[in-house]
Write a protein that holds these residues in place. Structure first.
Motif, PDB file in Angstrom:
ATOM      1  N   GLU A 197      31.503   1.349 -16.554  1.00  0.00           N
ATOM      2  CA  GLU A 197      30.944   0.146 -15.946  1.00  0.00           C
ATOM      3  C   GLU A 197      30.922  -0.882 -17.062  1.00  0.00           C
ATOM      4  OE1 GLU A 197      26.886   0.814 -14.762  1.00  0.00           O
ATOM      5  OE2 GLU A 197      26.548  -1.331 -14.647  1.00  0.00           O
ATOM      6  N   LEU A 234      32.471   4.731  -0.830  1.00  0.00           N
ATOM      7  CA  LEU A 234      31.329   3.920  -1.269  1.00  0.00           C
ATOM      8  C   LEU A 234      31.179   2.695  -0.365  1.00  0.00           C
ATOM      9  CD1 LEU A 234      28.997   3.350  -3.171  1.00  0.00           C
ATOM     10  CD2 LEU A 234      30.614   2.355  -4.806  1.00  0.00           C
ATOM     11  N   TYR A 288      33.590  -1.378 -12.022  1.00  0.00           N
ATOM     12  CA  TYR A 288      33.151   0.015 -12.059  1.00  0.00           C
ATOM     13  C   TYR A 288      34.396   0.862 -11.865  1.00  0.00           C
ATOM     14  CZ  TYR A 288      28.288  -1.421 -11.094  1.00  0.00           C
ATOM     15  OH  TYR A 288      27.035  -1.977 -11.153  1.00  0.00           O
ATOM     16  N   LEU A 292      35.581   4.660 -10.784  1.00  0.00           N
ATOM     17  CA  LEU A 292      35.133   5.927 -10.190  1.00  0.00           C
ATOM     18  C   LEU A 292      36.153   7.013 -10.485  1.00  0.00           C
ATOM     19  CD1 LEU A 292      33.842   5.116  -6.560  1.00  0.00           C
ATOM     20  CD2 LEU A 292      32.591   5.102  -8.703  1.00  0.00           C
ATOM     21  N   ILE A 345      25.832   7.604  -7.027  1.00  0.00           N
ATOM     22  CA  ILE A 345      26.402   6.342  -7.507  1.00  0.00           C
ATOM     23  C   ILE A 345      25.303   5.286  -7.672  1.00  0.00           C
ATOM     24  CG2 ILE A 345      28.018   4.459  -7.000  1.00  0.00           C
ATOM     25  CD1 ILE A 345      29.499   7.060  -7.412  1.00  0.00           C
ATOM     26  N   LEU A 351      30.809  11.553  -2.971  1.00  0.00           N
ATOM     27  CA  LEU A 351      30.128  10.741  -3.980  1.00  0.00           C
ATOM     28  C   LEU A 351      28.913  11.503  -4.494  1.00  0.00           C
ATOM     29  CD1 LEU A 351      30.184   7.219  -2.223  1.00  0.00           C
ATOM     30  CD2 LEU A 351      31.732   8.063  -4.003  1.00  0.00           C
ATOM     31  N   LYS A 411      36.277   5.364  -3.652  1.00  0.00           N
ATOM     32  CA  LYS A 411      36.043   3.913  -3.529  1.00  0.00           C
ATOM     33  C   LYS A 411      35.776   3.517  -2.075  1.00  0.00           C
ATOM     34  CE  LYS A 411      40.152   3.053  -5.239  1.00  0.00           C
ATOM     35  NZ  LYS A 411      40.661   4.445  -5.309  1.00  0.00           N
ATOM     36  N   GLY A 415      39.857   3.068  -9.516  1.00  0.00           N
ATOM     37  CA  GLY A 415      39.866   4.530  -9.569  1.00  0.00           C
ATOM     38  C   GLY A 415      41.066   5.047  -8.805  1.00  0.00           C
ATOM     39  N   ARG A 455      32.186   9.965  -9.150  1.00  0.00           N
ATOM     40  CA  ARG A 455      31.177   9.544 -10.130  1.00  0.00           C
ATOM     41  C   ARG A 455      31.636   8.270 -10.822  1.00  0.00           C
ATOM     42  NH1 ARG A 455      30.941  15.132 -10.318  1.00  0.00           N
ATOM     43  NH2 ARG A 455      28.809  15.896 -10.051  1.00  0.00           N
ATOM     44  N   VAL A 456      30.660   7.460 -11.265  1.00  0.00           N
ATOM     45  CA  VAL A 456      31.002   6.273 -12.055  1.00  0.00           C
ATOM     46  C   VAL A 456      31.293   6.745 -13.480  1.00  0.00           C
ATOM     47  CG1 VAL A 456      30.173   4.093 -13.010  1.00  0.00           C
ATOM     48  CG2 VAL A 456      29.605   4.707 -10.653  1.00  0.00           C
ATOM     49  N   LEU A 483      36.118  -2.429  -8.019  1.00  0.00           N
ATOM     50  CA  LEU A 483      35.925  -0.979  -7.957  1.00  0.00           C
ATOM     51  C   LEU A 483      37.306  -0.374  -8.125  1.00  0.00           C
ATOM     52  CD1 LEU A 483      33.212   0.370  -7.263  1.00  0.00           C
ATOM     53  CD2 LEU A 483      33.920   0.358  -4.865  1.00  0.00           C
TER      54      LEU A 483
END
Ligand SMILES: Nc1ncnc2c1ncn2[C@@H]1O[C@H](COP(=O)(O)OP(=O)(O)OP(=O)(O)O)[C@@H](O)[C@H]1O
Length: 241
Positions: free
Chosen positions: A218, A46, A208, A210, A23, A20, A43, A37, A214-215, A35
């Protein structure tokens, strides 16, 4: 929005591998946030970082505005953060009720009404019928219900759900997701990590996305266009025009 939990430039990884890269995330009391991705986007990392399962700097996670990054998981649970882990991880050789009782015995004092085993059975009535069955003899969906029930008995203010639909039939997934509004009605905030983007959007008020730690997006779940999600999910170079 006053955040129940927020992360601030959160970086985390495994040994030398950074998963990550800064974030910024937040969730308010009673809110449900998705979340999304691809596999490996970060994910689960996080969620693990929020719960204190991975080392992160103190200022990177705030709960009620207080810096809590790196607080050990058992203390985060006491502070009201619980996880429904990927893969369910029930105690085998124990019945449904025994699994729930272990969780209830280790829980913090309930706030207000709180979650009891009886209330978990009201949420998932099939578990009441199966209360004496061993967890390994349950269907995948029933095991997932026990796993959610167990997390609820920790009396969370924030429930972290890691891919609760994985490997389950669509009907069972619907049944499990139908319980989320009931859970958030009691004031619990929910983070859902979900592979199924449509499901994630329907279940949440914000999301969000990912990509590679990275985000990339959002926004409000009902308003984010599919094309924007696609671009954020796969990276702009692979976006569907
Ligand atoms: N225990 C671990 N040790 C080393 N690297 C890991 C570990 N767990 C995850 N990773 C790596 O960290 C990155 C992020 O993985 P993570 O599991 O957070 O992704 P994810 O978005 O949850 O994906 P998935 O849907 O596969 O669970 C990936 O590159 C992954 O290979």
């Amino acid at each position: 929005m006053s955040a129940l939990l927020s992360t601030h430039g959160l970086v985390a990884g495994y040994g030398d591998m950074r998963a990550l890269h800064g974030i910024d995330f937040e969730i308010a009391a009673g809110e449900t946030v998705a979340l999304i991705g691809a596999n490996g986007a970060g994910k689960s990392t996080l969620l693990r970082s929020i719960l204190g399962l991975l080392p992160v700097a103190k200022e990177m996670v705030r709960l009620d505005g207080t810096e809590v990054g790196g607080t050990p998981p058992h203390r985060m649970v006491r502070k009201g953060v619980a996880i429904v882990p990927e893969g369910r991880r029930l105690f085998s050789g124990m019945t449904v009720e025994e699994n729930l009782r272990v969780a209830a015995e280790n829980a913090a004092e309930p706030r207000g009404e709180g979650w009891s085993i009886r209330r978990v059975y009201d949420l998932f009535p099939i578990l009441r019928e199966k209360r004496a069955a061993f967890s390994e003899d349950l269907s995948g969906g029933q095991q997932q219900m026990v796993s959610i029930g167990r997390a609820l008995l920790a009396q969370p203010r924030l429930l972290l759900c890691d891919e609760i639909s994985l490997g389950l039939a669509p009907r069972v997934v619907r049944e499990i997701y139908a319980a989320l509004p009931e859970i958030s009605r009691s004031g619990t905030a929910i983070v859902v990590v979900e592979q199924d983007v449509g499901l994630a959007q329907r279940a949440s008020s914000r999301l969000y996305c990912l990509l590679e730690g990275r985000v990339t997006l959002e926004g409000r779940s009902a308003e984010v266009p599919r094309e924007a999600i696609s671009a954020a999910y796969f990276g702009a170079k692979n976006a569907v025009a």
